[in-house]
Design a protein around this motif. Structure first.
Motif, short mmCIF file in Angstrom:
data_model
loop_
_atom_site.label_atom_id
_atom_site.label_comp_id
_atom_site.label_asym_id
_atom_site.label_seq_id
_atom_site.Cartn_x
_atom_site.Cartn_y
_atom_site.Cartn_z
N ASN A 5 7.20 -7.77 6.05
CA ASN A 5 7.22 -8.93 6.93
C ASN A 5 6.63 -8.47 8.27
O ASN A 5 7.30 -7.81 9.05
CB ASN A 5 8.65 -9.44 7.13
CG ASN A 5 8.72 -10.59 8.11
OD1 ASN A 5 7.71 -11.01 8.69
ND2 ASN A 5 9.91 -11.09 8.34
N TRP A 6 5.40 -8.83 8.52
CA TRP A 6 4.71 -8.39 9.73
C TRP A 6 5.12 -9.18 10.97
O TRP A 6 4.68 -8.88 12.08
CB TRP A 6 3.20 -8.47 9.52
CG TRP A 6 2.69 -7.45 8.56
CD1 TRP A 6 2.33 -7.64 7.25
CD2 TRP A 6 2.49 -6.05 8.81
NE1 TRP A 6 1.92 -6.45 6.70
CE2 TRP A 6 1.99 -5.46 7.62
CE3 TRP A 6 2.68 -5.23 9.93
CZ2 TRP A 6 1.69 -4.10 7.52
CZ3 TRP A 6 2.37 -3.88 9.83
CH2 TRP A 6 1.88 -3.33 8.64
N GLN A 7 5.93 -10.20 10.83
CA GLN A 7 6.50 -10.98 11.94
C GLN A 7 5.49 -11.80 12.73
O GLN A 7 5.80 -12.29 13.81
CB GLN A 7 7.27 -10.06 12.91
CG GLN A 7 8.42 -9.34 12.28
CD GLN A 7 9.22 -8.52 13.27
OE1 GLN A 7 9.00 -8.57 14.47
NE2 GLN A 7 10.16 -7.75 12.76
N GLY A 49 5.99 -6.12 0.17
CA GLY A 49 6.99 -6.98 0.79
C GLY A 49 7.18 -6.76 2.28
O GLY A 49 8.30 -6.89 2.79
N ASP A 59 2.37 -14.85 12.13
CA ASP A 59 1.70 -15.75 11.20
C ASP A 59 0.33 -15.20 10.84
O ASP A 59 -0.41 -14.74 11.71
CB ASP A 59 1.57 -17.14 11.86
CG ASP A 59 0.99 -18.14 10.90
OD1 ASP A 59 -0.24 -18.36 10.97
OD2 ASP A 59 1.74 -18.68 10.08
N SER A 60 -0.01 -15.25 9.56
CA SER A 60 -1.27 -14.65 9.09
C SER A 60 -2.49 -15.25 9.77
O SER A 60 -3.51 -14.58 9.92
CB SER A 60 -1.38 -14.76 7.57
OG SER A 60 -1.38 -16.11 7.18
N ASP A 88 -1.37 -6.75 3.25
CA ASP A 88 -0.71 -7.94 2.71
C ASP A 88 -0.41 -7.82 1.21
O ASP A 88 -0.18 -8.83 0.54
CB ASP A 88 -1.54 -9.18 2.98
CG ASP A 88 -2.95 -9.12 2.40
OD1 ASP A 88 -3.36 -8.04 1.91
OD2 ASP A 88 -3.64 -10.16 2.44
N SER A 106 1.49 -7.97 -1.75
CA SER A 106 2.79 -8.64 -1.96
C SER A 106 3.82 -7.71 -2.58
O SER A 106 5.03 -7.90 -2.39
CB SER A 106 2.61 -9.89 -2.81
OG SER A 106 2.05 -9.55 -4.06
#
Length: 191
Positions: free
Chosen positions: A156-158, A154, A160-161, A149, A151
């Motif tokens: 986008n793991w697609q 960048g 929700d955390s 994670d 930042s």
């Protein structure tokens, strides 16, 4: 088999030809001679690994230091993942950049993640079976990781955390800028 260079040219998508009919399908998943011809150097895979995971499992971002650095050829046998390779070669024009490719049991795509890259994936379907070849044996003393994670990456793991399922090790990995164990750009790690 067709080979496609990604926006980071050293990371390669391998697309096998699937021969299907009413009985099912046949696919040649690996041809060392064709891969080496495309890459322009010899690669010797020595170990195959496989994992089964449920949706939301995130594994990575992992890498091995030299002399145990690994090239990985990854694929999904069943299910779906978002597979990510991050360039961790200092002074590389693509340092800190990543490639993200969806690999599924249906599309049969594979991703070649070379030495000098951190690798990880997020499982997007339950009962996903992930398999990969490596060209160097696992070495616990050379095992390293980067925070999934971070930042600055960048990614986008697609997912929700709050839905992520991580190992204890992957919850505490350092950010890329905090990592001293990186690769030198331009060094041939295949000798």
């Amino acid at each position: 088999m067709r080979f496609i260079r990604t926006e980071i040219p050293d990371v390669v998508i391998c697309e096998p030809i699937v021969h299907g009919d009413a009985r099912g399908y046949f696919v040649e998943t690996f041809r060392q001679d064709r891969l080496e011809e495309f890459l322009g150097f010899k690669i010797d895979f020595c170990q195959d690994n496989e994992s089964k995971s449920s949706r939301g499992v995130l594994r990575g971002l992992h890498y091995q230091l030299a002399p145990s650095a690994q090239t990985k050829l990854v694929r999904v046998i069943q299910g779906k993942v978002l597979d990510v390779a991050v360039d961790i070669r200092k002074e590389s024009p693509t340092f800190g950049k990543h490639v993200a490719v969806e690999l599924t049991g249906e599309n049969k795509r594979q991703l070649l993640v070379p030495r000098g890259f951190a690798h990880g994936f997020i499982v997007l379907e339950d009962d996903t079976i992930f398999a990969y070849k490596v060209d160097n044996y696992y070495s616990p003393e050379n095992d390293r990781g980067i925070a999934f994670d971070d930042s600055d990456l960048g990614i986008n793991w697609q997912v929700d955390s709050s839905s992520l399922n991580l190992s204890a090790k992957d919850k505490i990995q350092p950010r890329l800028e905090e990592t001293n164990d990186l690769f030198e750009y331009g060094v041939n790690y295949y000798e």
